[in-house]
Design an enzyme around this catalytic site. Sequence first.
Site, short mmCIF file in Angstrom:
data_model
loop_
_atom_site.label_atom_id
_atom_site.label_comp_id
_atom_site.label_asym_id
_atom_site.label_seq_id
_atom_site.Cartn_x
_atom_site.Cartn_y
_atom_site.Cartn_z
N TYR A 162 -5.09 5.40 7.85
CA TYR A 162 -6.11 4.43 7.88
C TYR A 162 -6.65 4.75 9.15
O TYR A 162 -6.11 6.33 9.49
CB TYR A 162 -5.76 3.12 7.69
CG TYR A 162 -5.22 2.43 6.47
CD1 TYR A 162 -5.67 2.35 5.41
CD2 TYR A 162 -4.28 1.38 6.88
CE1 TYR A 162 -4.77 1.92 4.25
CE2 TYR A 162 -3.75 0.87 5.11
CZ TYR A 162 -3.48 1.73 4.88
OH TYR A 162 -3.31 0.64 3.40
N VAL A 204 1.49 -3.63 4.05
CA VAL A 204 1.02 -4.54 4.87
C VAL A 204 2.76 -5.56 4.28
O VAL A 204 3.36 -6.25 5.16
CB VAL A 204 0.47 -5.54 4.66
CG1 VAL A 204 -0.87 -5.48 5.17
CG2 VAL A 204 -0.09 -5.88 2.88
N SER A 234 1.41 -1.42 0.23
CA SER A 234 -0.15 -0.21 -0.04
C SER A 234 1.17 1.34 -0.17
O SER A 234 0.73 2.48 -0.35
CB SER A 234 -0.96 -0.31 1.19
OG SER A 234 -2.30 -0.67 0.84
N1 GLN Z 1 -1.85 -5.86 -1.40
C1 GLN Z 1 -3.11 -5.27 -0.34
C2 GLN Z 1 -4.23 -5.68 -0.24
O1 GLN Z 1 -4.73 -5.00 -0.98
C3 GLN Z 1 -1.80 -4.35 0.08
C4 GLN Z 1 -2.53 -3.64 1.18
C5 GLN Z 1 -1.47 -2.85 2.36
O2 GLN Z 1 -0.63 -2.89 1.96
N2 GLN Z 1 -2.38 -2.16 3.74
O3 GLN Z 1 -4.95 -6.20 0.51
#
Ligand code: GLN
Length: 425
Positions: free
Chosen positions: A241, A259, A64
């Site tokens: 977030y 993540v 993200s």
């Molecule tokens: N690939 C992850 C998703 O789309 C990325 C989410 C994240 O890094 N918060 O759920």
Amino acid sequence: MAELVQRYLDQIRAEHADDGDGALADYIPELATVDPDRFGLSLSLADGYIYESGDAAVEFTIQSVSKPFTYALALEHIGADAVDAKIGVEPSGEAFNEISVDERTKIPKNPMINAGAITAASLVPGTGVDDRFERILEFYSACAGRELSVDEDVYASEKATGARNRAIAYMLQSFGVLDGDPDRILDVYFRQCSITVTSTDLARMAATLARGGVDPGHGRRLMHPAVVQRTLSVMVTCGMYDAAGDWVSAVGLPAKSGVGGGIAAVLPGQLGIGVYSPLLDEKGHSVRGVRVCRSLSESLGLHFLSVPRESRSTIRASYDVESGVRVYELHGDLLFAGAERVLRTLERECVDFDVAILEISRVDDIDDAARRMLAGMRESLRRLDKDGYIVDPDAAMADAEVTVHVFATLDEALAAAAQLRASDG
Ligand code: GLN
């Protein structure tokens, strides 16, 4: 003398080295098998100078942290009005993967949650998936100052297991937000999340935003200032977030987490930070990443609401009084980035002098971080067989643990320098 800053960075990283809280992302196997102990920290100054500590060369997927960059790319190509028609800018207070649109407008609440990020990917112009993705990859690479690539295994897993994102994309299609096949748009988004970076890449990308869209390495303009301003705004309000409030209060830097364990944070006008540590809290943020950003912000005075003015032109003038003695006149507000610049200038120029005299009578305000750095200047110069004095008529250095000689007037400093040079023969 860059080693002073290097030591700070190493020290701050060391303070968090034993934090073992959090858990690896496990929604795909590739993320669940990374080494949980990896810990990289990088700092890119606005002029492109890089500091690295720990595992700064280890690659991980951007996830993200990609979102603000694709949003910026969409803004750059189709303009704010067209983007605003499809993506809001209100914090959602929801988890990143919430299946939601704004109740009233029926568009994603912001570009930092998945719904908004998938929409942003759909707004990047291109003739097909490959073309659109190429544009994204090229843009990220330009910001990072090197050619980035995709982790194909992560991409395949993201694609195979992305039920949640598929639910979001089809919902968006039903509201008329997505133009085109949701699966093809998701394909772009999954690839974007699977681009691999290091903490140094993230620091450079963040520094590109810090410089208002000019990449610090090559000085090329990659984004318009208005695009950067908008992007940084949503990073402040939505980048973390449902933890955005905590983050802004404690750290105070526009930022984005992923993540994969990465965090990129921006101090406008001054620097970019990149951190990598893959153990996550329940909201999907790197635990050590958040902690180390907090420590950095506190100890280097980086909170963006406590940095009222930019400190770019800190050295007002420099001149040689006699051979071997160089005077540097500083002015403006002296904060971390400004002090760092001064130290690096001394390091670069120290072949030309035996004694450097910093004249700080015109400095309006000096914060603790800058004071500490100036106080450590002498020690560093001594190691290079040089010396450094400070002319400080207003006692701005009074509270520092001073190992450097401080004089009330330039004449006194010059006399001391002459004496030193005479005794050195
Ligand atoms: N690939 C992850 C998703 O789309 C990325 C989410 C994240 O890094 N918060 O759920």
